[in-house]
Motif scaffolding. Structure first.
Motif, PDB file in Angstrom:
ATOM      1  N   TRP A   1     -17.130  -4.226  30.909  1.00 24.82           N
ATOM      2  CA  TRP A   1     -16.949  -4.467  29.467  1.00 24.82           C
ATOM      3  C   TRP A   1     -17.813  -5.641  28.997  1.00 24.82           C
TER       4      TRP A   1
ATOM      5  N   CYS B   1     -18.651  -5.275  21.879  1.00 27.91           N
ATOM      6  CA  CYS B   1     -17.505  -4.404  21.575  1.00 27.91           C
ATOM      7  C   CYS B   1     -16.965  -4.637  20.157  1.00 27.91           C
ATOM      8  N   ILE B   2     -16.648  -3.505  19.492  1.00 28.26           N
ATOM      9  CA  ILE B   2     -16.044  -3.619  18.149  1.00 28.26           C
ATOM     10  C   ILE B   2     -14.567  -3.209  18.181  1.00 28.26           C
ATOM     11  N   LEU B   3     -14.033  -3.043  19.399  1.00 28.01           N
ATOM     12  CA  LEU B   3     -12.614  -2.752  19.602  1.00 28.01           C
ATOM     13  C   LEU B   3     -12.159  -1.471  18.884  1.00 28.01           C
ATOM     14  N   CYS B   4     -13.011  -0.439  18.928  1.00 32.51           N
ATOM     15  CA  CYS B   4     -12.677   0.829  18.259  1.00 32.51           C
ATOM     16  C   CYS B   4     -11.647   1.648  19.052  1.00 32.51           C
ATOM     17  N   GLY B   5     -11.531   1.388  20.358  1.00 33.76           N
ATOM     18  CA  GLY B   5     -10.548   2.107  21.182  1.00 33.76           C
ATOM     19  C   GLY B   5     -11.025   3.467  21.672  1.00 33.76           C
ATOM     20  N   ASN B   6     -12.268   3.822  21.368  1.00 28.40           N
ATOM     21  CA  ASN B   6     -12.793   5.127  21.785  1.00 28.40           C
ATOM     22  C   ASN B   6     -12.748   5.310  23.310  1.00 28.40           C
ATOM     23  N   CYS B   7     -13.068   4.270  24.029  1.00 26.52           N
ATOM     24  CA  CYS B   7     -13.125   4.346  25.501  1.00 26.52           C
ATOM     25  C   CYS B   7     -11.761   4.734  26.079  1.00 26.52           C
TER      26      CYS B   7
ATOM     27  N   VAL C   1     -10.654  -5.162  26.325  1.00 27.79           N
ATOM     28  CA  VAL C   1     -10.718  -3.865  26.994  1.00 27.79           C
ATOM     29  C   VAL C   1     -10.618  -4.131  28.502  1.00 27.79           C
TER      30      VAL C   1
ATOM     31  N   CYS D   1     -19.317   5.148  24.150  1.00 31.07           N
ATOM     32  CA  CYS D   1     -19.085   3.875  23.454  1.00 31.07           C
ATOM     33  C   CYS D   1     -20.151   3.712  22.356  1.00 31.07           C
ATOM     34  N   PRO D   2     -19.736   3.528  21.115  1.00 31.07           N
ATOM     35  CA  PRO D   2     -20.728   3.477  20.026  1.00 31.07           C
ATOM     36  C   PRO D   2     -21.610   2.234  20.075  1.00 31.07           C
TER      37      PRO D   2
ATOM     38  N   ALA E   1     -21.180  -0.941  24.886  1.00 30.70           N
ATOM     39  CA  ALA E   1     -20.486  -2.124  25.404  1.00 30.70           C
ATOM     40  C   ALA E   1     -19.848  -1.884  26.765  1.00 30.70           C
ATOM     41  N   LEU E   2     -20.148  -0.699  27.361  1.00 23.89           N
ATOM     42  CA  LEU E   2     -19.591  -0.414  28.697  1.00 23.89           C
ATOM     43  C   LEU E   2     -20.698   0.071  29.646  1.00 23.89           C
TER      44      LEU E   2
END
Ligand code: SF4
Ligand code: SF4
Length: 285
Positions: free
Chosen positions: A64, A69-75, A91, A108-109, A112-113
């Motif tokens: 991570w 990271c924008i903390l969107c939660g997609n992952c 994350v 991840c948009p 960030a991973l």
């Protein structure tokens, strides 16, 4: 030719059979013995060869990058193995649960991973008399055997000529590791004991082999301790019984000392040679 030696449960004598068959067959043709029971590889207690090479095995896991990271939660949504969790403003990655599928990293948009390599175990090659011996071993605490089993098989295929006899000592049970260790084999030997527990676990292993559409035969170890229900089962199910290995106190003593039973006990050597003959009759060797 690839033969996998498997069993429905641990402690039935799979390693005994694998190491001794490898030793006896190696006296007439070149053999590679591979220990794929990567959580608890025991073959090297009996095959005490010189180390030829050792290499670390890695798997890829996401790392991570909190600055991107924008903390969107997609992952968290895309991970089918609950290996990545968004918790408040963080994350978390659970590396032992990660199956290295790359989904979170690729979806991840913000990139960030990124995937990073992570050391899970090692593959070691030994030589012992005329046996080439390869061992896959997971690091302590590692839980995912399948990637290391796959890489160990791959190592053997790249390292040795295709016409050599390959004997794989598979993990016990009927779950993913044993499927990985047997799915490409030409023939499977299922080892069992002549007891109700042995028969129960054998029937589960037979179901798996039939599901995989594999040719297989059965060896009964510690023959004499229980009853003949396994023999009846083999007859009823038309499964080749390749042979029996007698239950002997001397065998337990030799095993405890790390001796090959085929060199320590003549009766067991005879029984193992009969199994080899039956493998030839089945046109496996
Ligand atoms: S998908 Fe990427 S950006 Fe979104 S929470 Fe996960 S790491 Fe952060
Ligand atoms: S690589 Fe796959 S298994 Fe591993 S955390 Fe990402 S989505 Fe989950």
């Amino acid at each position: 030719m690839k033969i996998s030696i498997a069993s429905g449960k641990g402690g039935t004598g799979k390693t005994t059979l694998a190491t001794n068959l490898a030793y006896l067959i190696s006296q007439t043709c070149p053999v590679v013995l591979t220990d794929l029971d990567v959580e608890e590889p025991n073959s090297k207690f009996f095959i005490k060869g010189n180390k030829i090479s050792e290499k670390k095995v890695f798997k890829m896991i996401p790392e991570w990058d909190k600055d991107k990271c924008i903390l969107c939660g997609n992952c968290q949504k895309v991970c089918q193995f609950n290996a990545v969790i968004k918790l408040w403003e963080e994350v978390l990655i659970f590396d032992k649960l990660c199956h290295s599928c790359y989904a979170c990293s690729e979806l991840c948009p913000k990139n960030a991973l990124p995937m990073k390599s992570y050391d899970v175990g090692k593959i070691t090659q030994f030589e012992y008399h005329d046996i080439h011996f390869v061992e896959g071993k997971l690091n302590v605490g590692e839980e995912q055997a399948v990637p290391l089993i796959a890489q160990t098989i791959d190592y053997v295929h790249k390292k040795f000529p295709h016409d050599m006899l390959l004997i794989f000592d598979s993990p016990p049970g009927t779950s993913c590791p044993v499927i990985e260790a047997t799915k490409d084999a030409d023939y499977i030997i299922l080892v069992t004991e002549p007891t109700p527990f042995g028969l129960h676990d054998l029937t589960l292993a037979v179901e798996v082999m039939r599901e995989l559409k594999k040719d297989f035969g059965i060896v009964i170890n510690r023959y004499g301790i229980g009853n003949d229900d396994v023999i009846t089962y083999c007859k009823n199910e038309r499964i080749p019984l390749l042979g029996t290995i007698p239950n002997m106190k001397a065998a337990a003593e030799a095993y405890a000392k790390g001796e090959l039973l085929s060199t320590a006990i003549p009766e067991i050597k005879t029984a193992l040679n009969k199994i080899i003959q039956n493998l030839k009759v089945c046109e496996v060797l």
